[in-house]
Scaffold this motif. Structure first.
Motif, short mmCIF file in Angstrom:
data_model
loop_
_atom_site.label_atom_id
_atom_site.label_comp_id
_atom_site.label_asym_id
_atom_site.label_seq_id
_atom_site.Cartn_x
_atom_site.Cartn_y
_atom_site.Cartn_z
N LEU A 149 9.27 -1.05 -18.81
CA LEU A 149 7.95 -0.52 -19.04
C LEU A 149 7.04 -1.57 -19.65
O LEU A 149 7.48 -2.40 -20.46
N ASP A 150 5.76 -1.52 -19.28
CA ASP A 150 4.75 -2.29 -19.99
C ASP A 150 4.61 -1.67 -21.38
O ASP A 150 4.37 -0.48 -21.51
N ALA A 151 4.76 -2.48 -22.43
CA ALA A 151 4.77 -1.94 -23.79
C ALA A 151 3.42 -1.37 -24.20
O ALA A 151 3.35 -0.58 -25.15
N THR A 152 2.34 -1.76 -23.53
CA THR A 152 1.02 -1.24 -23.88
C THR A 152 0.52 -0.20 -22.89
O THR A 152 -0.44 0.52 -23.17
N ASP A 153 1.17 -0.09 -21.73
CA ASP A 153 0.78 0.90 -20.72
C ASP A 153 2.05 1.41 -20.05
O ASP A 153 2.53 0.83 -19.08
N SER A 154 2.60 2.50 -20.60
CA SER A 154 3.90 2.99 -20.14
C SER A 154 3.86 3.60 -18.75
O SER A 154 4.90 3.99 -18.22
N THR A 155 2.67 3.67 -18.12
CA THR A 155 2.60 4.14 -16.74
C THR A 155 3.01 3.04 -15.77
O THR A 155 3.29 3.31 -14.59
N LYS A 156 3.04 1.80 -16.24
CA LYS A 156 3.47 0.67 -15.41
C LYS A 156 4.97 0.51 -15.58
O LYS A 156 5.44 0.02 -16.61
#
Length: 266
Positions: free
Chosen positions: A147-154
């Motif tokens: 996961l992207d740590a700043t955008d968990s939708t990625k």
């Protein structure tokens, strides 16, 4: 700095060890077994996650509990067990996981900031070295997620054969690759950007339960229920060294910061 090591146990304690002298200090307070433990990036605190439903922060110098995250209970409940814990690189957040989600807590206030992967139970949670990615895996679902740590939708998904156990996950020092310890007796190495399988390391004869890269990225250690600790050259699929015996089952391993020693738990 390589001078201290911390271990945790199902006896509800964590122990801080002096690597040189073997002296130890026991951290007590959890009501049930501890499933995960780690140092904060600056080395001043230890974070623990327990089956009592809480994560706790401890002062390395005094051994005192300084912060608690979540509501404790002496009654075991599978969905509340804190399976994994890690501290963000900036020291502002603590991340925990259970069979319901990944939780993000404010380290200063102890308040819950939010949740990620709601409905996806996470047994293994790791933070990349640059703090930009999270690696998450559920023990028996046959895949891991980055996961992207700043955008968990990625999210990038790493697919293994269905129901393959994933016991551990480790980012390479460059963060360009991630290694998985699996129940099919293999270590698999993946591209952390596109999710592609890079290499499969074979040689263990039972579940591989722990993986760790050497700080320079030139070696990877793996441990297994087969009683061996193997050190690999991850670039060429070659075992550099193997030690162990049939009388023990290893659970996890970790390189020292110098890369000259390996600690293994069994």
């Amino acid at each position: 700095d390589g001078q201290r090591m911390v271990t945790a146990s199902y006896d509800a304690t964590a122990i801080l060890w002096d690597v040189s002298t073997g002296q130890r200090e026991t951290l007590r307070g959890h009501l049930l077994g501890i499933h995960s433990v780690c140092f904060s990036p600056d080395g001043t605190h230890i974070a623990t996650g327990s089956a009592d439903g809480t994560a706790r922060l401890w002062n390395v110098q005094t051994g005192e509990e300084t912060k608690r995250f979540g509501q404790e209970s002496a009654q075991y409940a599978d969905g509340r067990v804190v399976m994994s814990v890690c501290v963000s690189r900036d020291g502002q957040r603590i991340l925990t996981s259970n069979r319901a989600a990944i939780q993000e807590w404010d380290l200063q206030t102890g308040q819950l900031r939010g949740e990620m992967l709601r409905g996806y139970g996470v047994d293994v949670l790791r933070l990349s070295h640059d703090g930009r990615k999270l690696g998450a895996a559920y023990l028996s679902q046959g895949h891991a997620k980055l996961l992207d740590a700043t955008d968990s939708t990625k999210v990038t998904t790493l697919h293994l054969p269905s129901k393959t156990y994933i016991w551990d996950l480790a980012f390479a020092p460059s963060d360009k690759q991630v290694a998985l310890a699996t129940g099919n007796r293999q270590v698999t190495i993946w591209n952390s950007e596109n999710g592609g399988l890079v290499r499969t390391l074979q040689g263990h004869t039972d579940h591989v339960t722990g993986v760790c890269f050497r700080p320079d990225g030139q070696r990877l250690a793996s441990v297994s229920w087969d009683g061996t600790l193997k050190v690999w050259n991850p670039l060429v699929d070659q075992t550099a060294r193997a030690v162990g015996n049939d009388s023990v089952s290893f659970a996890n391993a970790c390189f020292s910061p110098s890369g000259q020693q390996i600690a293994a738990a069994c």
